[in-house]
Design a protein around this motif. Structure first.
Motif, PDB file in Angstrom:
ATOM      1  N   GLN A  17      55.472  10.591 -37.207  1.00 11.37           N
ATOM      2  CA  GLN A  17      56.889  10.236 -37.198  1.00 11.37           C
ATOM      3  C   GLN A  17      57.449  10.045 -38.605  1.00 11.37           C
ATOM      4  N   ASP A  31      61.559   4.826 -36.409  1.00 16.84           N
ATOM      5  CA  ASP A  31      61.063   3.489 -36.098  1.00 16.84           C
ATOM      6  C   ASP A  31      61.919   2.915 -34.978  1.00 16.84           C
ATOM      7  N   ASN A  32      61.329   2.798 -33.788  1.00 22.72           N
ATOM      8  CA  ASN A  32      62.038   2.251 -32.626  1.00 22.72           C
ATOM      9  C   ASN A  32      63.357   2.958 -32.356  1.00 22.72           C
ATOM     10  N   GLY A  33      63.352   4.286 -32.416  1.00 25.12           N
ATOM     11  CA  GLY A  33      64.538   5.068 -32.094  1.00 25.12           C
ATOM     12  C   GLY A  33      65.580   5.123 -33.193  1.00 25.12           C
ATOM     13  N   ARG A  34      65.235   4.681 -34.393  1.00 21.81           N
ATOM     14  CA  ARG A  34      66.150   4.727 -35.539  1.00 21.81           C
ATOM     15  C   ARG A  34      65.491   5.480 -36.678  1.00 21.81           C
ATOM     16  N   THR A  59      70.814   7.236 -35.924  1.00 18.79           N
ATOM     17  CA  THR A  59      70.316   7.388 -34.559  1.00 18.79           C
ATOM     18  C   THR A  59      70.136   8.868 -34.298  1.00 18.79           C
TER      19      THR A  59
END
Length: 64
Positions: A17, A31-34, A59
């Motif tokens: 990622q 990181d966590n959808g960001r 996003t």
């Protein structure tokens, strides 16, 4: 996923990622959808550039 800085798709995968934009030479990580955006300094350290972007820019619209 597009680069939030240049909107380009010329991203290379450098880790789990973690991506590198070959157009504007910044490192991106998910990181966590960001998206987290960093500049690579001359000594190899990373400086955050997140404060230069709004939440919508950081996003991802889709994951690669």
């Amino acid at each position: 996923m597009n680069c939030p800085n240049c909107q380009g798709q010329n991203l290379g995968k450098i880790g789990h990622q973690q991506y590198y934009c070959w157009n504007c030479f910044i490192e991106l990580s998910l990181d966590n959808g960001r998206i987290k955006v960093h500049e690579v300094e001359e000594d190899g350290t990373l400086s955050s550039l997140d404060d230069l972007f709004n939440d919508e820019d950081l996003t991802p619209k889709s994951y690669t």
